[in-house]
Write an enzyme that holds these catalytic residues in place. Structure first.
Site, PDB file in Angstrom:
ATOM      1  N   GLY A  31       0.828  -1.205   0.000  1.00 13.79           N
ATOM      2  CA  GLY A  31       0.000   0.000   0.000  1.00 13.79           C
ATOM      3  C   GLY A  31       0.859   1.250   0.000  1.00 13.79           C
ATOM      4  O   GLY A  31       2.034   1.217  -0.355  1.00 13.79           O
ATOM      5  N   HIS A  34       2.420   4.885  -4.820  1.00 15.58           N
ATOM      6  CA  HIS A  34       3.008   6.087  -5.398  1.00 15.58           C
ATOM      7  C   HIS A  34       3.335   5.815  -6.863  1.00 15.58           C
ATOM      8  O   HIS A  34       2.989   4.733  -7.389  1.00 15.58           O
ATOM      9  CB  HIS A  34       4.255   6.504  -4.610  1.00 15.58           C
ATOM     10  CG  HIS A  34       5.243   5.388  -4.387  1.00 15.58           C
ATOM     11  ND1 HIS A  34       5.809   4.691  -5.423  1.00 15.58           N
ATOM     12  CD2 HIS A  34       5.719   4.829  -3.244  1.00 15.58           C
ATOM     13  CE1 HIS A  34       6.617   3.770  -4.934  1.00 15.58           C
ATOM     14  NE2 HIS A  34       6.580   3.821  -3.616  1.00 15.58           N
ATOM     15  N   ALA A  35       4.024   6.773  -7.486  1.00 14.16           N
ATOM     16  CA  ALA A  35       4.274   6.655  -8.929  1.00 14.16           C
ATOM     17  C   ALA A  35       5.040   5.381  -9.288  1.00 14.16           C
ATOM     18  O   ALA A  35       4.870   4.838 -10.386  1.00 14.16           O
ATOM     19  CB  ALA A  35       5.040   7.877  -9.418  1.00 14.16           C
ATOM     20  N   HIS A  37       4.669   2.377  -7.823  1.00 16.46           N
ATOM     21  CA  HIS A  37       3.667   1.306  -7.919  1.00 16.46           C
ATOM     22  C   HIS A  37       2.797   1.488  -9.165  1.00 16.46           C
ATOM     23  O   HIS A  37       2.440   0.514  -9.827  1.00 16.46           O
ATOM     24  CB  HIS A  37       2.739   1.337  -6.698  1.00 16.46           C
ATOM     25  CG  HIS A  37       3.417   1.093  -5.396  1.00 16.46           C
ATOM     26  ND1 HIS A  37       3.565   2.065  -4.443  1.00 16.46           N
ATOM     27  CD2 HIS A  37       3.991  -0.018  -4.878  1.00 16.46           C
ATOM     28  CE1 HIS A  37       4.184   1.568  -3.395  1.00 16.46           C
ATOM     29  NE2 HIS A  37       4.473   0.302  -3.625  1.00 16.46           N
ATOM     30  N   GLU A 148      12.869  -2.364  -9.578  1.00 17.22           N
ATOM     31  CA  GLU A 148      14.325  -2.554  -9.455  1.00 17.22           C
ATOM     32  C   GLU A 148      14.923  -1.739  -8.321  1.00 17.22           C
ATOM     33  O   GLU A 148      16.069  -1.933  -7.964  1.00 17.22           O
ATOM     34  CB  GLU A 148      15.029  -2.157 -10.765  1.00 17.22           C
ATOM     35  CG  GLU A 148      14.886  -3.197 -11.838  1.00 17.22           C
ATOM     36  CD  GLU A 148      15.653  -2.832 -13.095  1.00 17.22           C
ATOM     37  OE1 GLU A 148      16.272  -1.750 -13.149  1.00 17.22           O
ATOM     38  OE2 GLU A 148      15.609  -3.632 -14.041  1.00 17.22           O
ATOM     39  N   LYS A 149      14.152  -0.786  -7.758  1.00 17.59           N
ATOM     40  CA  LYS A 149      14.702  -0.038  -6.624  1.00 17.59           C
ATOM     41  C   LYS A 149      15.088  -1.013  -5.512  1.00 17.59           C
ATOM     42  O   LYS A 149      16.113  -0.869  -4.875  1.00 17.59           O
ATOM     43  CB  LYS A 149      13.703   0.985  -6.092  1.00 17.59           C
ATOM     44  CG  LYS A 149      14.317   1.824  -4.970  1.00 17.59           C
ATOM     45  CD  LYS A 149      13.369   2.839  -4.409  1.00 17.59           C
ATOM     46  CE  LYS A 149      12.389   2.246  -3.458  1.00 17.59           C
ATOM     47  NZ  LYS A 149      13.022   1.767  -2.204  1.00 17.59           N
ATOM     48  N   SER A 185       9.715   6.379  -2.982  1.00 17.43           N
ATOM     49  CA  SER A 185       9.560   5.323  -1.972  1.00 17.43           C
ATOM     50  C   SER A 185       8.518   5.767  -0.964  1.00 17.43           C
ATOM     51  O   SER A 185       8.408   6.969  -0.661  1.00 17.43           O
ATOM     52  CB  SER A 185      10.907   5.122  -1.254  1.00 17.43           C
ATOM     53  OG  SER A 185      10.711   4.495  -0.008  1.00 17.43           O
ATOM     54  N   SER A 186       7.777   4.811  -0.417  1.00 11.57           N
ATOM     55  CA  SER A 186       6.788   5.158   0.625  1.00 11.57           C
ATOM     56  C   SER A 186       7.491   5.777   1.818  1.00 11.57           C
ATOM     57  O   SER A 186       6.916   6.601   2.528  1.00 11.57           O
ATOM     58  CB  SER A 186       6.044   3.904   1.081  1.00 11.57           C
ATOM     59  OG  SER A 186       5.531   3.231  -0.038  1.00 11.57           O
TER      60      SER A 186
END
Ligand code: PAF
Length: 286
Positions: A31, A34-35, A37, A148-149, A185-186
């Site tokens: 959840g 963000h961009a 996802h 890939e992050k 990143s969240s």
């Protein structure tokens, strides 16, 4: 869009789609979409007939002192985002649904899970692999999409799927960045405005390494050490690692092997940020 909380109802919905020949794609998430996802979901939408997104903050991948309780859970906004991006089914189970009382099985991908983040978050990848294996078993997608992050996560999941003969194609997708290079990143939500500005040094330092490699520099250890100093001086509160690794073993490499990656984990305030870029011999900085 269906939002389903039980394993049984999810299995039934996906089985009905499969019976009509539809190709199933899965985007596993915790959840706080963000961009990054959204890019995974868009790719999944383009390549499959039924798009499933799982939203589950998985407790088994958090260490005792980590951010499980404060991890953002904006479910309403996440569901709106899923609708906008054409998701067909959101699987949103409770912890008790995913981990029945007494569940003790864990998947450990030896060696790969013990490098990089594994040294600092000892049971993290066991939790990731266990929940991803469960999601793959529940949904049985044709393809599953990962960013890939989280380069180590992607490598560990690919290995697990190969080793356990899981019938799914793992699709790795490029890191999505803010305009100033910070990987989305969240956990960026934990940064103060100053830390947010400072954190851009991670990408700058990695790019500099990629550029120096493109110019012919081959001393991998010296390059990593220079990047570490730049990130330290740029405001990191602590650095877990800055290492150039072989993408297959995730071990430090002293030579420029194909697709060698510089990988970083650094703390800015309460946010632990990870990032990586490939160091192609041809010099294609990310
Ligand atoms: O990358 C994530 O968000 C999580 O590690 C994953 C793959 C959804 C497993 O909980």
């Amino acid at each position: 869009m269906d939002v389903i909380e039980t394993i049984e109802a999810t299995r039934n919905a996906v089985a009905a789609a499969r019976a009509t020949g539809r190709r199933i794609g899965l985007v596993p998430t915790m959840g706080a979409l963000h961009a990054g996802h959204e890019a995974l979901i868009d790719r999944c939408r383009a390549e499959n007939d039924l798009v499933v997104v799982s939203i589950f903050v998985n407790p088994t991948q958090f260490g005792p002192d980590e951010d499980l309780n404060k991890y953002p859970r904006p479910l309403g906004a996440d569901l709106d985002d899923c609708r906008k991006h054409g998701v067909d089914l959101v699987f949103h189970p409770a912890v008790e649904e995913m981990y029945a009382r007494g569940a003790v099985t864990r998947i450990h991908v030896a060696h790969l899970a013990d490098q990089l983040c594994g040294r600092h978050r000892p049971s993290h990848f066991d939790g990731v692999c266990t929940v991803v294996a469960k999601l793959l078993n529940i949904i049985q997608p044709d393809r599953a999409y990962f960013g890939e992050k989280d380069f180590q996560q992607l490598a560990v999941i690919r290995r697990m799927v190969d080793d356990l003969d899981m019938p799914v194609q793992i699709v790795g997708c490029p890191t999505v960045r803010e305009e100033d290079g910070l990987a989305i990143s969240s956990r960026n939500a934990y940064l103060t405005p100053q830390q947010r500005r400072d954190a851009t040094v991670i990408h700058k330092a990695m790019r500099q390494v990629a550029e120096r490699v493109a110019q012919g520099e081959r001393n991998m250890r010296a390059l990593a050490a220079a990047a570490r100093i730049r990130i330290e001086e740029g405001g990191a509160d602590a650095i877990d690692y800055v290492t150039i690794v072989d993408p297959l073993t995730l071990e430090e490499t002293l030579e420029l092997v194909p697709q060698a990656r510089i990988c970083v984990a650094a703390h800015f305030g309460g946010a632990r940020l990870i990032d990586n870029v490939p160091l192609d011999a041809g010099g294609r900085p990310d």
